[in-house]
Design an enzyme around this catalytic site. Structure first.
Site, short mmCIF file in Angstrom:
data_model
loop_
_atom_site.label_atom_id
_atom_site.label_comp_id
_atom_site.label_asym_id
_atom_site.label_seq_id
_atom_site.Cartn_x
_atom_site.Cartn_y
_atom_site.Cartn_z
N ASN A 1 -1.07 4.62 22.44
CA ASN A 1 -0.22 4.09 21.69
C ASN A 1 -0.07 4.87 20.18
O ASN A 1 0.52 5.13 19.40
CB ASN A 1 0.24 2.48 21.92
CG ASN A 1 1.62 2.78 21.01
OD1 ASN A 1 2.87 2.57 21.45
ND2 ASN A 1 0.91 1.71 20.05
N GLU B 1 7.00 7.41 15.10
CA GLU B 1 6.27 6.77 14.64
C GLU B 1 4.87 7.66 14.08
O GLU B 1 4.53 8.84 13.90
CB GLU B 1 5.50 6.36 16.08
CG GLU B 1 5.61 4.68 16.86
CD GLU B 1 4.61 4.10 15.51
OE1 GLU B 1 4.27 4.27 14.38
OE2 GLU B 1 4.60 2.81 15.97
N ASP C 1 3.79 -4.41 13.62
CA ASP C 1 3.65 -2.48 14.34
C ASP C 1 2.16 -1.42 13.71
O ASP C 1 1.35 -1.91 13.21
CB ASP C 1 5.08 -1.55 14.27
CG ASP C 1 4.97 -0.97 15.10
OD1 ASP C 1 4.16 0.10 15.67
OD2 ASP C 1 6.04 -0.85 15.99
N ASP D 1 5.11 -0.92 30.65
CA ASP D 1 6.15 -2.14 30.66
C ASP D 1 5.49 -3.59 29.77
O ASP D 1 6.06 -4.51 30.14
CB ASP D 1 5.63 -3.08 31.85
CG ASP D 1 4.96 -3.14 32.74
OD1 ASP D 1 3.33 -3.56 31.52
OD2 ASP D 1 4.39 -3.49 33.47
N ASN E 1 -1.83 -1.23 18.29
CA ASN E 1 -1.08 -0.49 17.31
C ASN E 1 -1.87 -0.21 15.86
O ASN E 1 -2.69 0.55 16.11
CB ASN E 1 -0.37 -1.60 17.48
CG ASN E 1 1.27 -0.50 17.25
OD1 ASN E 1 1.14 0.56 16.80
ND2 ASN E 1 1.88 -1.20 17.82
N ARG F 1 0.04 4.34 28.28
CA ARG F 1 0.25 5.75 27.63
C ARG F 1 -0.83 5.47 26.21
O ARG F 1 -1.05 4.13 25.61
CB ARG F 1 1.73 6.77 27.11
CG ARG F 1 2.40 5.18 26.40
CD ARG F 1 3.36 5.48 25.52
NE ARG F 1 4.74 4.91 25.54
CZ ARG F 1 4.09 4.45 24.01
NH1 ARG F 1 3.12 4.75 23.17
NH2 ARG F 1 4.86 3.64 23.78
#
Length: 304
Positions: free
Chosen positions: A109, A17, A206, A127, A155, A107
């Site tokens: 990202n 990423e 993304d 989740d 994102n 968390r």
């Protein structure tokens, strides 16, 4: 226009990423989220060659250069500093984030810095539950502010070349938003949907980057593509990638570097995509900027 990216030499990641071009060091930096690794590479022609890998935390969502040296990380449930020697130190633990995957925790990202050097960092729940994500801003005086809450998978972040518009993707909401932006204050305006992927059969937005012409390049998770859109949302270019889960992209000159992931794929899918997890590159004919560095304090901010 349609282009095809080719795999780079750098070793693959499990959940690659967030590639950025660190212009001050002439290095490409990216992360392996689930392995907690910060990766560093050198551009050689159209290739990326490994230089180093450092452990940044249990998970590392993204890295940005720090003007005072090293990198600032969105790691675990907070913000860490990584020195050039590879030592990671937690600077901030966010009170409303964290916890294990089994316990429904969250968390870091993705994130980026604006031109002034403010650090924006987005979170998500392990989740991926609706509303589990938040966007934070670490200001130049070291204080942390909640910018947006109620996100799902916060994102890719980017800004127009004139800094008047901020872009944010939410993979859970299947959208890329545009917001008027005030560089002096660091405060974005109301969100408006620029790109809607709710009915797109190829995937969801993304990570993203913005080129020097003001166009957005967004990776499509599940779509084996990176797409270029005009500032008004017109599709201009598709880059095909031989990996289902493209995660983000960044420019080094006119070379677009694309990160990919094998996270969540079964053995059959991995076998069908032998280059998944690698970086990919393609010459685009347009250029993009390097990552803006963080320009705030790097001391012990844990009590902020």
């Amino acid at each position: 226009m349609r282009l095809r990216a080719t795999p780079a030499s750098a070793s693959p990641a499990e959940h690659g990423e967030g590639p950025i071009w660190d212009a001050a060091r002439s290095e490409l930096v990216w992360v392996d989220i689930t392995q907690g690794q910060v990766r560093r590479g050198r551009i050689s022609g159209d290739d990326v060659v490994d230089l180093a890998s450092h452990h940044g935390g249990d998970t590392v969502g993204f890295a940005v250069p720090a003007a005072d040296g090293g990198w600032l990380l969105g790691a675990g449930a907070g913000i860490s500093r990584l020195t050039e020697d590879g030592d990671a130190q937690v600077l901030i633990e966010l009170a409303d984030e964290g916890g294990s995957e089994k316990a429904g925790g969250t968390r870091m990202n993705d994130g980026a810095c604006d031109r002034a050097g403010r650090f924006f960092a987005g979170t998500m729940a392990f989740d991926e539950r609706t509303g589990g994500g938040t966007l934070y801003r670490l200001d130049l005086d070291g204080t942390v502010t909640t910018v947006l809450d109620g996100l799902t998978v916060s994102n890719g972040i980017g800004w127009s070349p004139d800094d008047s518009t901020m872009y944010l993707s939410d993979s859970g909401a299947k959208a890329v938003w545009a917001m008027d932006y005030d560089l002096e204050s660091g405060v974005p305006g109301e969100r408006r949907v620029l790109l809607d992927f709710s009915d797109d059969p190829d995937g969801v937005a993304d990570g993203l980057t913005v080129d020097d012409e003001g166009c957005l390049w967004t990776a499509l998770w599940g779509g084996a593509q990176v797409r270029r859109y005009s500032p008004t949302g017109e599709l201009l270019t598709v880059v095909d990638v031989d990996a289902q889960n493209t995660t983000s992209c960044a420019f080094s000159g006119d070379l677009l570097v694309i990160s990919t992931s094998v996270h969540g794929l079964d053995d059959e899918a991995k076998a069908a995509q032998p280059d998944a997890g690698r970086l990919f590159t393609v010459r685009t004919g347009v250029t993009g900027p390097g990552a803006h560095p963080y320009r705030g304090p790097l001391g012990d901010l844990s009590q902020v």
